[in-house]
Design a protein around this motif. Structure first.
Motif, PDB file in Angstrom:
ATOM      1  N   GLY A  64       0.891  -1.449   0.006  1.00  0.00           N
ATOM      2  CA  GLY A  64       0.020   0.082  -0.011  1.00  0.00           C
ATOM      3  C   GLY A  64       0.830   1.210  -0.065  1.00  0.00           C
ATOM      4  N   LYS A  65       2.207   0.991  -0.076  1.00  0.00           N
ATOM      5  CA  LYS A  65       3.052   2.371  -0.006  1.00  0.00           C
ATOM      6  C   LYS A  65       2.885   2.829  -1.367  1.00  0.00           C
ATOM      7  N   THR A  66       3.089   2.098  -2.468  1.00  0.00           N
ATOM      8  CA  THR A  66       2.898   2.792  -3.992  1.00  0.00           C
ATOM      9  C   THR A  66       1.590   3.024  -4.499  1.00  0.00           C
ATOM     10  N   ALA A  67       0.466   1.936  -4.128  1.00  0.00           N
ATOM     11  CA  ALA A  67      -0.818   2.080  -4.580  1.00  0.00           C
ATOM     12  C   ALA A  67      -1.585   1.161  -3.725  1.00  0.00           C
ATOM     13  N   PHE A  68      -2.938   1.508  -3.676  1.00  0.00           N
ATOM     14  CA  PHE A  68      -3.715   0.663  -2.997  1.00  0.00           C
ATOM     15  C   PHE A  68      -5.448   0.985  -3.719  1.00  0.00           C
ATOM     16  N   LEU A  69      -6.208  -0.071  -3.808  1.00  0.00           N
ATOM     17  CA  LEU A  69      -7.766   0.086  -3.838  1.00  0.00           C
ATOM     18  C   LEU A  69      -8.427  -0.849  -2.933  1.00  0.00           C
ATOM     19  N   ILE A  70      -9.424  -0.096  -2.275  1.00  0.00           N
ATOM     20  CA  ILE A  70     -10.159  -0.784  -1.063  1.00  0.00           C
ATOM     21  C   ILE A  70     -11.549  -0.553  -1.511  1.00  0.00           C
ATOM     22  N   ALA A  71     -12.213  -1.705  -1.652  1.00  0.00           N
ATOM     23  CA  ALA A  71     -13.700  -1.660  -1.996  1.00  0.00           C
ATOM     24  C   ALA A  71     -14.474  -2.502  -0.967  1.00  0.00           C
ATOM     25  N   LEU A  72     -15.801  -2.359  -1.121  1.00  0.00           N
ATOM     26  CA  LEU A  72     -16.908  -2.864  -0.056  1.00  0.00           C
ATOM     27  C   LEU A  72     -17.837  -3.225  -0.896  1.00  0.00           C
ATOM     28  N   ASP A  73     -18.661  -4.551  -0.610  1.00  0.00           N
ATOM     29  CA  ASP A  73     -19.737  -4.921  -1.321  1.00  0.00           C
ATOM     30  C   ASP A  73     -20.875  -4.151  -0.680  1.00  0.00           C
ATOM     31  N   HIS A  74     -22.126  -4.259  -1.130  1.00  0.00           N
ATOM     32  CA  HIS A  74     -23.428  -3.862  -0.900  1.00  0.00           C
ATOM     33  C   HIS A  74     -23.712  -4.217   0.557  1.00  0.00           C
ATOM     34  N   TYR A 109     -29.152   0.761  -6.134  1.00  0.00           N
ATOM     35  CA  TYR A 109     -28.764  -0.541  -6.625  1.00  0.00           C
ATOM     36  C   TYR A 109     -28.936  -1.589  -5.415  1.00  0.00           C
ATOM     37  N   GLN A 110     -29.441  -2.779  -5.987  1.00  0.00           N
ATOM     38  CA  GLN A 110     -29.453  -3.855  -5.081  1.00  0.00           C
ATOM     39  C   GLN A 110     -28.227  -4.430  -4.763  1.00  0.00           C
ATOM     40  N   SER A 111     -27.270  -4.541  -5.790  1.00  0.00           N
ATOM     41  CA  SER A 111     -26.015  -5.496  -5.634  1.00  0.00           C
ATOM     42  C   SER A 111     -24.816  -4.626  -6.453  1.00  0.00           C
ATOM     43  N   PHE A 112     -23.674  -4.351  -5.677  1.00  0.00           N
ATOM     44  CA  PHE A 112     -22.596  -3.570  -6.462  1.00  0.00           C
ATOM     45  C   PHE A 112     -21.382  -3.778  -5.403  1.00  0.00           C
ATOM     46  N   VAL A 113     -20.273  -3.511  -6.105  1.00  0.00           N
ATOM     47  CA  VAL A 113     -18.979  -3.436  -5.121  1.00  0.00           C
ATOM     48  C   VAL A 113     -18.493  -1.883  -5.353  1.00  0.00           C
ATOM     49  N   TYR A 114     -18.544  -1.181  -4.137  1.00  0.00           N
ATOM     50  CA  TYR A 114     -18.318   0.159  -3.839  1.00  0.00           C
ATOM     51  C   TYR A 114     -16.570   0.488  -4.035  1.00  0.00           C
ATOM     52  N   ILE A 115     -15.961   1.133  -4.981  1.00  0.00           N
ATOM     53  CA  ILE A 115     -14.524   1.441  -4.560  1.00  0.00           C
ATOM     54  C   ILE A 115     -14.717   2.727  -3.616  1.00  0.00           C
ATOM     55  N   ALA A 153     -17.709 -13.395  -7.012  1.00  0.00           N
ATOM     56  CA  ALA A 153     -18.407 -13.193  -5.898  1.00  0.00           C
ATOM     57  C   ALA A 153     -19.964 -13.007  -6.344  1.00  0.00           C
ATOM     58  N   GLY A 154     -20.320 -13.149  -7.609  1.00  0.00           N
ATOM     59  CA  GLY A 154     -21.684 -12.814  -8.019  1.00  0.00           C
ATOM     60  C   GLY A 154     -21.949 -11.544  -8.272  1.00  0.00           C
ATOM     61  N   ILE A 155     -21.050 -10.218  -8.297  1.00  0.00           N
ATOM     62  CA  ILE A 155     -21.439  -9.038  -8.426  1.00  0.00           C
ATOM     63  C   ILE A 155     -21.024  -8.553  -9.872  1.00  0.00           C
ATOM     64  N   HIS A 156     -21.874  -7.578 -10.492  1.00  0.00           N
ATOM     65  CA  HIS A 156     -21.750  -7.614 -11.662  1.00  0.00           C
ATOM     66  C   HIS A 156     -21.790  -5.778 -12.105  1.00  0.00           C
ATOM     67  N   ARG A 157     -21.593  -5.452 -10.874  1.00  0.00           N
ATOM     68  CA  ARG A 157     -21.608  -3.637 -11.105  1.00  0.00           C
ATOM     69  C   ARG A 157     -20.427  -3.328 -10.173  1.00  0.00           C
ATOM     70  N   ILE A 158     -19.777  -2.197 -10.689  1.00  0.00           N
ATOM     71  CA  ILE A 158     -18.614  -1.601  -9.932  1.00  0.00           C
ATOM     72  C   ILE A 158     -19.221  -0.241  -9.669  1.00  0.00           C
ATOM     73  N   VAL A 159     -19.094   0.438  -8.582  1.00  0.00           N
ATOM     74  CA  VAL A 159     -19.362   1.897  -8.432  1.00  0.00           C
ATOM     75  C   VAL A 159     -18.493   2.760  -7.609  1.00  0.00           C
ATOM     76  N   CYS A 160     -18.462   3.856  -8.025  1.00  0.00           N
ATOM     77  CA  CYS A 160     -17.543   4.728  -7.112  1.00  0.00           C
ATOM     78  C   CYS A 160     -18.080   6.205  -7.254  1.00  0.00           C
ATOM     79  N   GLU A 161     -17.515   7.205  -6.516  1.00  0.00           N
ATOM     80  CA  GLU A 161     -17.682   8.663  -7.108  1.00  0.00           C
ATOM     81  C   GLU A 161     -16.275   9.450  -7.378  1.00  0.00           C
ATOM     82  N   VAL A 162     -16.371  10.519  -7.764  1.00  0.00           N
ATOM     83  CA  VAL A 162     -15.375  11.164  -7.903  1.00  0.00           C
ATOM     84  C   VAL A 162     -15.527  12.614  -7.673  1.00  0.00           C
TER      85      VAL A 162
END
Length: 162
Positions: free
Chosen positions: A51-61, A77-83, A112-121
């Motif tokens: 995690g010193k150079t880069a990282f990504l943390i995501a949570l599911d619904h 949405y009912q199902s998603f992975v949130y970045i 994991a059975g999840i087909h939508r990735i979401v995030c905010e910018v």
């Protein structure tokens, strides 16, 4: 440059926290306890160089995450992975590391059975590089919100996977 990503855990949190807080304007500042809480809820937490150079943390619904952006997606949405956060150190940008992390997440979510990735910018304060990156990765704008009494405005993005 090392491009191997690996799972992050509580032993990496101190290193990851330094990179996170160096980029708090784009994400948000955390303390070690809050980062460990997010890591414990994450369905995906991977980084380069612990995690010193880069990282990504995501949570599911299903995560019990208290966050206004996550709550917006829960309503939409009912199902998603949130970045929740993705950061690449300034010195490592332009080497495809963010793309590597995203592509790894795009492969993991359907398993994991999840087909939508979401995030905010952030729209305010602006983050045009992140906007351009997400559009190039196939995300579409699906909403917008003004948060924290107008201190921050965000665009919401989603990407459907197959």
């Amino acid at each position: 440059m090392e491009r191997t990503n690996r799972d992050l855990g509580s032993l990496d949190a101190g290193i990851t926290l330094q990179l996170n807080n160096a980029h708090a304007k784009e994400t948000s500042e955390l303390d070690l306890a809050h980062l460990n809480t997010i890591l414990s809820m994450a369905c995906y937490a991977r980084g380069v160089d612990q995690g010193k150079t880069a990282f990504l943390i995501a949570l599911d619904h299903t995560a019990p995450y208290q966050n206004p952006n996550f709550a917006w997606f829960k309503r939409a949405y009912q199902s998603f992975v949130y970045i929740d956060r993705v950061i690449v150190a300034e010195s490592a940008r332009g080497h495809g590391i963010a793309r590597l992390l995203y592509e790894d997440l795009f492969a993991a979510a359907p398993r994991a059975g999840i087909h939508r990735i979401v995030c905010e910018v952030n729209l305010e304060p602006p983050n045009p590089a992140s906007d351009a990156f997400h559009l190039a990765m196939g995300f579409e704008k699906v909403g917008q919100a003004v948060l924290y009494n107008g201190a921050k405005t965000v665009n919401y993005f989603a990407k459907n996977l197959g």
